[in-house]
Write an enzyme that holds these catalytic residues in place. Structure first.
Site, PDB file in Angstrom:
ATOM      1  N   SER A   1       0.833  -1.211   0.000  1.00 26.35           N
ATOM      2  CA  SER A   1       0.000   0.000   0.000  1.00 26.35           C
ATOM      3  C   SER A   1       0.864   1.256   0.000  1.00 26.35           C
ATOM      4  O   SER A   1       0.611   2.183  -0.769  1.00 26.35           O
ATOM      5  CB  SER A   1      -0.835   0.059   1.281  1.00 26.35           C
ATOM      6  OG  SER A   1      -2.140  -0.317   1.066  1.00 26.35           O
TER       7      SER A   1
ATOM      8  N   GLU B   1      -9.678   1.312  -3.333  1.00 26.53           N
ATOM      9  CA  GLU B   1      -9.435   1.374  -4.788  1.00 26.53           C
ATOM     10  C   GLU B   1     -10.635   0.845  -5.570  1.00 26.53           C
ATOM     11  O   GLU B   1     -10.488   0.251  -6.637  1.00 26.53           O
ATOM     12  CB  GLU B   1      -8.193   0.555  -5.160  1.00 26.53           C
ATOM     13  CG  GLU B   1      -6.906   1.124  -4.620  1.00 26.53           C
ATOM     14  CD  GLU B   1      -6.424   2.326  -5.396  1.00 26.53           C
ATOM     15  OE1 GLU B   1      -7.064   2.682  -6.399  1.00 26.53           O
ATOM     16  OE2 GLU B   1      -5.417   2.905  -4.986  1.00 26.53           O
TER      17      GLU B   1
HETATM   18  P1  TGC Z   1     -18.323   8.427 -14.684  1.00 27.83           P
HETATM   19  O1  TGC Z   1     -19.395   9.413 -15.045  1.00 27.83           O
HETATM   20  O2  TGC Z   1     -18.450   7.026 -15.128  1.00 27.83           O
HETATM   21  O3  TGC Z   1     -16.900   8.985 -15.203  1.00 27.83           O
HETATM   22  C1  TGC Z   1     -16.488  10.327 -14.980  1.00 27.83           C
HETATM   23  C2  TGC Z   1     -15.367  10.591 -15.998  1.00 27.83           C
HETATM   24  O4  TGC Z   1     -14.239   9.790 -15.673  1.00 27.83           O
HETATM   25  C3  TGC Z   1     -13.960   8.884 -16.772  1.00 27.83           C
HETATM   26  N1  TGC Z   1     -13.571   7.610 -16.141  1.00 27.83           N
HETATM   27  C4  TGC Z   1     -12.294   7.210 -16.076  1.00 27.83           C
HETATM   28  N2  TGC Z   1     -11.173   7.772 -16.550  1.00 27.83           N
HETATM   29  C5  TGC Z   1     -10.027   7.130 -16.322  1.00 27.83           C
HETATM   30  N3  TGC Z   1      -9.961   5.970 -15.645  1.00 27.83           N
HETATM   31  C6  TGC Z   1     -11.077   5.372 -15.148  1.00 27.83           C
HETATM   32  N4  TGC Z   1     -10.982   4.235 -14.454  1.00 27.83           N
HETATM   33  C7  TGC Z   1     -12.312   6.001 -15.361  1.00 27.83           C
HETATM   34  N5  TGC Z   1     -13.594   5.723 -14.996  1.00 27.83           N
HETATM   35  C8  TGC Z   1     -14.345   6.709 -15.496  1.00 27.83           C
HETATM   36  C9  TGC Z   1     -15.227   8.814 -17.560  1.00 27.83           C
HETATM   37  O5  TGC Z   1     -14.968   8.447 -18.906  1.00 27.83           O
HETATM   38  C10 TGC Z   1     -15.743  10.222 -17.442  1.00 27.83           C
HETATM   39  O6  TGC Z   1     -14.973  11.033 -18.296  1.00 27.83           O
HETATM   40  P2  TGC Z   1     -15.608  12.336 -18.984  1.00 27.83           P
HETATM   41  O7  TGC Z   1     -14.574  12.798 -19.965  1.00 27.83           O
HETATM   42  O8  TGC Z   1     -16.880  11.876 -19.627  1.00 27.83           O
HETATM   43  O9  TGC Z   1     -15.843  13.309 -17.882  1.00 27.83           O
HETATM   44  O10 TGC Z   1     -18.087   8.510 -13.124  1.00 27.83           O
HETATM   45  P3  TGC Z   1     -19.080   8.193 -11.945  1.00 27.83           P
HETATM   46  O11 TGC Z   1     -19.152   9.408 -11.079  1.00 27.83           O
HETATM   47  O12 TGC Z   1     -20.367   7.629 -12.451  1.00 27.83           O
HETATM   48  O13 TGC Z   1     -18.287   7.068 -11.136  1.00 27.83           O
HETATM   49  C11 TGC Z   1     -17.904   5.901 -11.735  1.00 27.83           C
HETATM   50  C12 TGC Z   1     -17.255   4.894 -10.738  1.00 27.83           C
HETATM   51  C13 TGC Z   1     -18.253   4.410  -9.714  1.00 27.83           C
HETATM   52  C14 TGC Z   1     -16.796   3.724 -11.560  1.00 27.83           C
HETATM   53  C15 TGC Z   1     -16.027   5.510 -10.090  1.00 27.83           C
HETATM   54  O14 TGC Z   1     -16.271   6.703  -9.527  1.00 27.83           O
HETATM   55  C16 TGC Z   1     -15.293   4.626  -9.159  1.00 27.83           C
HETATM   56  O15 TGC Z   1     -14.358   3.977  -9.603  1.00 27.83           O
HETATM   57  N6  TGC Z   1     -15.632   4.548  -7.801  1.00 27.83           N
HETATM   58  C17 TGC Z   1     -14.793   3.871  -6.832  1.00 27.83           C
HETATM   59  C18 TGC Z   1     -14.046   4.883  -6.026  1.00 27.83           C
HETATM   60  C19 TGC Z   1     -12.652   4.468  -5.725  1.00 27.83           C
HETATM   61  O16 TGC Z   1     -12.083   3.543  -6.300  1.00 27.83           O
HETATM   62  N7  TGC Z   1     -12.001   5.193  -4.821  1.00 27.83           N
HETATM   63  C20 TGC Z   1     -10.636   4.926  -4.523  1.00 27.83           C
HETATM   64  C21 TGC Z   1     -10.055   5.992  -3.634  1.00 27.83           C
HETATM   65  S1  TGC Z   1      -8.291   5.911  -3.509  1.00 27.83           S
HETATM   66  C22 TGC Z   1      -7.975   4.559  -2.600  1.00 27.83           C
HETATM   67  O17 TGC Z   1      -8.787   3.779  -2.248  1.00 27.83           O
HETATM   68  C23 TGC Z   1      -6.548   4.369  -2.270  1.00 27.83           C
HETATM   69  S2  TGC Z   1      -6.181   2.958  -1.362  1.00 27.83           S
HETATM   70  C24 TGC Z   1      -4.553   3.251  -1.169  1.00 27.83           C
HETATM   71  C25 TGC Z   1      -3.741   2.094  -0.732  1.00 27.83           C
HETATM   72  O18 TGC Z   1      -3.314   1.274  -1.601  1.00 27.83           O
HETATM   73  O19 TGC Z   1      -3.447   2.042   0.485  1.00 27.83           O
HETATM   74  P1  FAD Z   2     -19.386   3.001   0.379  1.00 31.06           P
HETATM   75  O1  FAD Z   2     -19.178   3.696  -0.913  1.00 31.06           O
HETATM   76  O2  FAD Z   2     -20.244   3.664   1.402  1.00 31.06           O
HETATM   77  O3  FAD Z   2     -19.947   1.560   0.075  1.00 31.06           O
HETATM   78  C1  FAD Z   2     -20.567   0.749   1.070  1.00 31.06           C
HETATM   79  C2  FAD Z   2     -21.099  -0.509   0.385  1.00 31.06           C
HETATM   80  O4  FAD Z   2     -22.057  -0.146  -0.597  1.00 31.06           O
HETATM   81  C3  FAD Z   2     -20.009  -1.288  -0.372  1.00 31.06           C
HETATM   82  O5  FAD Z   2     -20.225  -2.660  -0.258  1.00 31.06           O
HETATM   83  C4  FAD Z   2     -20.191  -0.850  -1.822  1.00 31.06           C
HETATM   84  O6  FAD Z   2     -19.747  -1.842  -2.746  1.00 31.06           O
HETATM   85  C5  FAD Z   2     -21.694  -0.674  -1.867  1.00 31.06           C
HETATM   86  N1  FAD Z   2     -22.101   0.257  -2.921  1.00 31.06           N
HETATM   87  C6  FAD Z   2     -21.806   1.575  -3.045  1.00 31.06           C
HETATM   88  N2  FAD Z   2     -22.331   2.083  -4.169  1.00 31.06           N
HETATM   89  C7  FAD Z   2     -22.976   1.058  -4.782  1.00 31.06           C
HETATM   90  C8  FAD Z   2     -23.701   0.931  -5.999  1.00 31.06           C
HETATM   91  N3  FAD Z   2     -23.868   1.972  -6.824  1.00 31.06           N
HETATM   92  N4  FAD Z   2     -24.214  -0.273  -6.303  1.00 31.06           N
HETATM   93  C9  FAD Z   2     -24.044  -1.350  -5.495  1.00 31.06           C
HETATM   94  N5  FAD Z   2     -23.380  -1.292  -4.341  1.00 31.06           N
HETATM   95  C10 FAD Z   2     -22.827  -0.100  -3.985  1.00 31.06           C
HETATM   96  N6  FAD Z   2      -9.305   6.592  -0.200  1.00 31.06           N
HETATM   97  C11 FAD Z   2      -8.503   7.577  -0.696  1.00 31.06           C
HETATM   98  O7  FAD Z   2      -8.965   8.512  -1.339  1.00 31.06           O
HETATM   99  N7  FAD Z   2      -7.157   7.540  -0.467  1.00 31.06           N
HETATM  100  C12 FAD Z   2      -6.555   6.552   0.241  1.00 31.06           C
HETATM  101  O8  FAD Z   2      -5.333   6.549   0.408  1.00 31.06           O
HETATM  102  C13 FAD Z   2      -7.382   5.528   0.799  1.00 31.06           C
HETATM  103  N8  FAD Z   2      -6.831   4.560   1.584  1.00 31.06           N
HETATM  104  C14 FAD Z   2      -7.654   3.650   2.221  1.00 31.06           C
HETATM  105  C15 FAD Z   2      -7.110   2.771   3.148  1.00 31.06           C
HETATM  106  C16 FAD Z   2      -7.934   1.871   3.810  1.00 31.06           C
HETATM  107  C17 FAD Z   2      -7.349   0.960   4.843  1.00 31.06           C
HETATM  108  C18 FAD Z   2      -9.321   1.808   3.508  1.00 31.06           C
HETATM  109  C19 FAD Z   2     -10.203   0.804   4.186  1.00 31.06           C
HETATM  110  C20 FAD Z   2      -9.860   2.693   2.602  1.00 31.06           C
HETATM  111  C21 FAD Z   2      -9.040   3.638   1.959  1.00 31.06           C
HETATM  112  N9  FAD Z   2      -9.589   4.597   1.069  1.00 31.06           N
HETATM  113  C22 FAD Z   2      -8.788   5.582   0.543  1.00 31.06           C
HETATM  114  C23 FAD Z   2     -11.028   4.674   0.890  1.00 31.06           C
HETATM  115  C24 FAD Z   2     -11.606   3.632  -0.072  1.00 31.06           C
HETATM  116  O9  FAD Z   2     -11.300   3.909  -1.393  1.00 31.06           O
HETATM  117  C25 FAD Z   2     -13.127   3.579   0.167  1.00 31.06           C
HETATM  118  O10 FAD Z   2     -13.322   2.989   1.426  1.00 31.06           O
HETATM  119  C26 FAD Z   2     -13.855   2.824  -0.920  1.00 31.06           C
HETATM  120  O11 FAD Z   2     -13.790   3.494  -2.153  1.00 31.06           O
HETATM  121  C27 FAD Z   2     -15.329   2.553  -0.557  1.00 31.06           C
HETATM  122  O12 FAD Z   2     -15.957   3.687  -0.068  1.00 31.06           O
HETATM  123  P2  FAD Z   2     -16.777   3.634   1.328  1.00 31.06           P
HETATM  124  O13 FAD Z   2     -15.917   2.989   2.343  1.00 31.06           O
HETATM  125  O14 FAD Z   2     -17.271   5.001   1.589  1.00 31.06           O
HETATM  126  O15 FAD Z   2     -17.971   2.656   1.045  1.00 31.06           O
END
Ligand code: TGC
Ligand code: FAD
Length: 392
Positions: free
Chosen positions: A98, A371
């Site tokens: 991570s 992620e």
């Molecule tokens: P949507 O309307 O589908 O897309 C908005 C714009 O973004 C483009 N797009 C992407 N571009 C590049 N890469 C991707 N993977 C992309 N996915 C979508 C899309 O084409 C559009 O572009 P434009 O030009 O039309 O504006 O977006 P939405 O708001 O409906 O959301 C889509 C969804 C649910 C798939 C997305 O938001 C998502 O992936 N949600 C999950 C959130 C997430 O992964 N958060 C991670 C936070 S960071 C973290 O967890 C770090 S952990 C760190 C560690 O390793 O310790």
């Molecule tokens: P929620 O979005 O509230 O989701 C709760 C539940 O609902 C999940 O099971 C999800 O799958 C489900 N759900 C949500 N939407 C839908 C849908 N449309 N349809 C069906 N099911 C749905 N974020 C950062 O930005 N930077 C970081 O460095 C980072 N590090 C992290 C480190 C740790 C240890 C953890 C646990 C998280 C970290 N995150 C970070 C945050 C992480 O990316 C979020 O926890 C993750 O994206 C999910 O968001 P949430 O926890 O708010 O869950």
């Protein structure tokens, strides 16, 4: 099978698919993990402490931002090399991978892709050496899976901006020297901001009480009228696709990393099954235990092949977000199931810190959530199949 093959199962001779350089890099990181991570990681996890000293060592080995060009301090390697590095780091612990993922894919990647020349020169070489630590703030208390709803605002005030809002669940926030923060501007467009530690109005409290990723720091980022000047904004990042593009790089690395965690569980289980006797026979001689081991090796092998191909595509800049989602989802689920199943091979010993399964299992509960959750990645594949986004 000999001893080395337990440690690094290669049932389909995948090693033949890698270059000499890939194998050398993998072996260097593997040796370092065996020497510097494995002997200490259980203690750090138990104490809920991040082994911060390892960041510099990873920097010295070129494990931070390996795909960043050499002129900015990176190693200029391809994405297969990056994947193999992530695999070996996660064989040690998901928290160590991570730290390297965040630094490489979520801090160095956006700086390199969206930053100004000054920002790149100022931060990238120090991040590559591990002399400074970075974090990435996208998730908010009310917006996790739906980051597009973020409330954090960058409001123009004459010749500068004010940043207000909060991020939650941010890896390394409390110890970060530099934070890449995503906020909406006055037009509602997502912008990337580079904040340095100590800036007025920024606080980063640590999150306590985690039973997962205990050897990793998680915290908040709180912005209270932080003054942001133009030179702190990533000039080329505009819209939600900018932070999502960083996630592609990190999710790609996690797909590989999960293989490392699974391999470590497999190694421990095979060894134990051959040493431990019940009913006067090694437990590895019982069909039910062999089933667990055989299924684990099958799943690891499938994941290796998936990642090998994904590595080629990513190195050619052809990997789609959907392909990356599929690999992240499949491989993390695979590793979590292997940790759960193979823990049972060890009976009661499997719940102790003498073996790595319980720690990997608990870590992987975070990895399957961050992620993009397991379910969100499934919906991304569903949208690719049908053309319909089921998450909205
Ligand atoms: P949507 O309307 O589908 O897309 C908005 C714009 O973004 C483009 N797009 C992407 N571009 C590049 N890469 C991707 N993977 C992309 N996915 C979508 C899309 O084409 C559009 O572009 P434009 O030009 O039309 O504006 O977006 P939405 O708001 O409906 O959301 C889509 C969804 C649910 C798939 C997305 O938001 C998502 O992936 N949600 C999950 C959130 C997430 O992964 N958060 C991670 C936070 S960071 C973290 O967890 C770090 S952990 C760190 C560690 O390793 O310790
Ligand atoms: P929620 O979005 O509230 O989701 C709760 C539940 O609902 C999940 O099971 C999800 O799958 C489900 N759900 C949500 N939407 C839908 C849908 N449309 N349809 C069906 N099911 C749905 N974020 C950062 O930005 N930077 C970081 O460095 C980072 N590090 C992290 C480190 C740790 C240890 C953890 C646990 C998280 C970290 N995150 C970070 C945050 C992480 O990316 C979020 O926890 C993750 O994206 C999910 O968001 P949430 O926890 O708010 O869950």
């Amino acid at each position: 099978m000999n001893e080395i093959e337990f440690n690094a199962p290669d049932y389909f001779n995948c090693d033949e698919l890698f270059t000499e350089e890939h194998l050398l890099i993998r072996s260097a990181i593997r040796d370092w993990v065996d020497r510097s991570v494995k002997p200490v990681i259980e203690g750090f996890a138990e104490r809920n402490e991040f082994p911060r000293h390892l960041i510099k060592e990873m920097g010295e080995m070129g494990a931070l931002g390996p795909f960043i060009p050499e002129e900015y301090g990176g190693a200029g390697l391809d994405y297969t090399a990056y994947g193999l590095i992530m695999q070996e780091l996660e064989r040690g612990d998901s928290g160590i991978r991570s730290a390297a993922s965040v630094q490489s894919s979520l801090v160095m990647y956006p700086l390199n892709r969206y930053g100004s020349e000054e920002q790149k020169k100022k931060f990238l070489p120090l991040l590559a050496k591990g002399e400074i630590i970075g974090c990435f703030g996208l998730t908010e208390p009310d917006y996790g899976s739906d980051p597009g709803g973020m409330k954090t605002r960058l409001t123009r005030k004459g010749d500068h901006y004010l940043l207000n809002g909060a991020k939650m669940w941010i890896t390394n926030s409390s110890i970060a020297d530099v934070s890449i923060v995503w906020a909406k501007d006055d037009e509602g467009i997502v912008r990337g901001i580079v904040l340095e530690k100590g800036i007025k109005g920024l606080t980063a409290p640590m999150t306590h009480g985690k039973w997962s990723l205990r050897a990793s720091v998680t915290g908040e980022l709180v912005f209270d009228d932080v003054i942001v000047t133009e030179d702190m904004i990533l000039p080329l990042a505009s819209g939600l696709k900018a932070p999502l593009s960083c996630l592609n790089s990190a999710r790609y690395g996690i797909a590989w990393g999960a293989i490392g965690a699974a391999m470590d569980c497999y190694d421990a289980a095979v060894r134990y099954s051959l040493e431990r006797k019940q009913f006067n026979r090694p437990i590895g001689s019982f069909q039910l235990q062999q089933k667990k081991l055989a299924e684990a090796l099958t799943e690891i092998t499938k994941a290796q092949l998936l990642c090998w191909r994904l590595g080629q595509l990513r190195s050619e800049d052809r990997a789609t977000p959907g392909q990356i989602s599929m690999a992240k989802r499949n491989n993390v689920f695979m590793a979590l199931n292997i940790a759960r199943e193979l823990r049972q091979v060890l009976g009661a010993m499997g719940i102790t810190g003498d073996f790595p399964m319980m720690r990997h299992m608990m870590n992987l509960e975070s990895v399957i959530t961050y992620e993009g959750t397991h379910d969100v990645h499934l919906l991304i594949t569903g949208a690719d199949i049908t053309g319909i986004q089921a998450f909205k």
